[in-house]
Design an enzyme around this catalytic site. Structure first.
Site, PDB file in Angstrom:
ATOM      1  N   HIS A  55       0.830  -1.214   0.000  1.00 16.46           N
ATOM      2  CA  HIS A  55       0.000   0.000   0.000  1.00 16.46           C
ATOM      3  C   HIS A  55       0.864   1.263   0.000  1.00 16.46           C
ATOM      4  CE1 HIS A  55      -3.788  -2.179   0.691  1.00 16.46           C
ATOM      5  NE2 HIS A  55      -3.069  -2.970   1.475  1.00 16.46           N
ATOM      6  N   ASN A 127     -10.189  -3.015   2.433  1.00 18.25           N
ATOM      7  CA  ASN A 127      -9.929  -2.943   0.998  1.00 18.25           C
ATOM      8  C   ASN A 127     -11.214  -2.592   0.257  1.00 18.25           C
ATOM      9  OD1 ASN A 127      -7.122  -3.641   0.914  1.00 18.25           O
ATOM     10  ND2 ASN A 127      -7.647  -5.795   1.227  1.00 18.25           N
ATOM     11  N   TYR A 337       0.466  -4.533  11.724  1.00 18.23           N
ATOM     12  CA  TYR A 337       0.301  -3.173  11.222  1.00 18.23           C
ATOM     13  C   TYR A 337       0.938  -2.156  12.167  1.00 18.23           C
ATOM     14  CZ  TYR A 337      -2.489  -4.043   7.080  1.00 18.23           C
ATOM     15  OH  TYR A 337      -2.894  -4.412   5.825  1.00 18.23           O
TER      16      TYR A 337
END
Length: 518
Positions: A55, A127, A337
């Site tokens: 990303h 997403n 993350y």
């Protein structure tokens, strides 16, 4: 003449000359005491930070979340109460490409939302598709490697992609969506967003509900064909950025309808599919969508780097009333993350303004990179550990009212085979029931073209999975593959594969209907 701002060093001193270096004579060497020259060069060397591993290429804007319906029976989250308005930040992105990649490449799009609630930040990191390529986090790094560059050629490898996908039939659902019209939206405003994972909501009574989050575009869906996208990329690599930025600057504020699907906690054992499987959707006839509200984007960032590149989204950020689920991929992302942000931005990345909660923060984290917090973080200067004796003097204490109810699930700790599930029924519903014939033909062409040049054993393994979905799916993609191979002037980088490449198959397709992707 109006007053003008004075150019100053980063230490605050006025700077008299920003044009000429300090040297020993016109032709002489530079002097080391020209510290501002050293400062400028050193800063330039450090202007770039590590880009996101995935990303990396993204576009974003600020906005607001507005709740218009009452869902208090499911959650105690204040930001989800009817009438609540919450400031937010959105970032959209491609998955595979680097920061310099073209916006209009066929790829899954990231759909990350940060809500600055009165109870802290809630991040929804999803997403533009309701499913994903893999269901077990053990395979996520391997999958991402296939989307990146080949270590020898430094080029993208269709062979690697389809080799992995053909050995991972759980990817069929996502690959089908990727190769369909929805795989190349015209702009961020013309695509849906999904939490994708199963999350949970819990209410004041301590009742938990499993939930799917949906964000449906109100701008309508529009897509490009591969040929159309190639022409756009020839003119601009920033097509998404241009359209999103310019729309907001022109006062055309895009909106998304916010909806949820809800399942009572104990009903998870009653479904004919695993409701925590990231490669599956929840059938809408069993779990209808419920309107919640909308979000709208209405302000561009003043500084892209500070507000979009520095933005750090993580599914670990939840608030009371919202939580996680046993989804294995989600459980892994809760760690990975936040850890990616610690690496990329620094240990205290959430003190960066765009990531900072709108509430006063007290905790016992200490020192380290990016510790730019001003004041006494714990609430009392003598309280730099916990427990301590200074609660009555302002030291931070825990809040048991924020404790969520226990998960009412159990199981034996083991490594369970995640490839025993049916990976074909929901794909069959998507291709043969949801798509019309022109959409199917574009799907076949897109997928066959993407397979051009890959070794025949890998192609045949993939065709075997498509045939289990439906014979027409296999035949259509095979014909497109043959045509692409016959007309390609250059075959994409391929590496040899032998006929004894290991074969993996999914479990027998289960009976029963499934809701296809929206």
């Amino acid at each position: 003449m109006a007053d003008r701002n004075t150019l100053r060093t980063s230490a605050g001193a006025p700077w008299p000359n920003n044009q000429d270096s300090l040297s020993a004579g016109e032709r002489g060497p530079l002097l080391l005491q020209d510290y501002q020259l050293i400062e400028k060069l050193a800063h330039q060397n450090r202007e770039r930070i590590p880009e996101r591993t995935v990303h990396a290429k993204g576009w974003g804007a600020h906005g607001k979340l507005v709740i218009t319906e009452d869902i208090s029976r499911y959650t105690k989250a204040k930001c989800l109460m009817k009438g609540a308005e919450t400031p937010m930040l959105a970032r959209f992105s491609t998955v595979a490409g680097e920061q310099g990649a073209a916006d209009h490449e066929r790829d899954v799009r990231g759909f990350a939302l940060k809500f600055y609630t009165e109870d802290g930040n809630w991040d929804m990191v999803g997403n533009n598709t309701p499913v994903f390529f893999v269901r077990d986090p053990y395979k996520f790094p391997d999958f991402i490697h296939t989307q990146k560059r080949h270590p020898k050629t430094n080029m993208r490898s269709p062979t690697a992609m389809f080799d992995f996908w053909s050995l991972s039939p759980e990817s069929l659902h996502q690959v089908t969506i990727l190769m369909s019209d929805r795989g190349l939206p015209q702009s961020p405003m013309q695509m849906n967003g999904y939490g994708s994972h199963t999350f949970s909501l819990w209410n004041d009574a301590g009742e938990r509900y499993w939930v799917k989050f949906h964000f449906k575009t109100e701008q309508g869906h529009a897509f490009y064909t591969n040929d159309e996208a190639e022409k756009i990329i020839g003119k601009t690599r920033e097509g998404y950025q241009e359209r999103l930025f310019n729309a907001i600057e022109d006062g055309q504020y895009p909106r998304w309808k916010f909806q949820i699907q809800v399942m009572p906690e104990l009903d998870a054992d009653k479904t004919d599919f695993n409701p925590f499987d990231l490669t599956k959707v929840w059938p809408h006839d069993q779990f209808p969508v419920i309107d919640v509200g909308y979000f709208q984007l209405n302000r561009n960032a003043d500084n892209y780097f500070a507000e979009i590149e520095n933005a750090a989204f993580s599914p670990s950020n939840v608030v009371p009333g919202i939580s996680w689920s046993p989804d294995k991929m989600l459980q892994a992302r809760v760690f990975s993350y936040a850890d990616a942000h610690r690496y990329r931005l620094g240990t205290h990345y959430e003190t960066i303004p765009v990531n900072r909660p709108r509430v006063e923060v007290h905790n016992y984290h200490k020192d380290g990179e990016m510790n730019v917090y001003g004041g006494v973080r714990t609430g009392n200067e003598n309280a730099y550990y916990e427990p301590n004796s200074f609660a009555e003097e302002g030291a931070a204490v825990e809040d048991r009212s924020a404790q969520e109810p226990p998960l009412r699930i159990s199981g034996n700790a083991d490594r369970y085979d995640h490839r025993i599930y049916d990976d074909y029924t929901q794909v069959r519903a998507l291709v043969m029931k949801v798509m019309d014939e022109p959409q199917r033909q574009r799907l076949y062409k897109n997928m066959g073209g993407a397979m051009a040049g890959i070794p025949a054993p890998i192609a045949e393994r993939w065709f075997g999975h498509l045939k289990q979905v439906h014979p027409d799916y296999e035949a259509g993609v095979r014909a497109a593959w043959n045509e692409a191979n016959a007309t390609a002037a250059y075959m994409p980088n391929s590496h040899p594969v032998t006929d004894d490449t290991p074969q993996l198959t999914s479990g027998d397709a289960a009976d029963g209907s499934a809701q296809a992707a929206e």
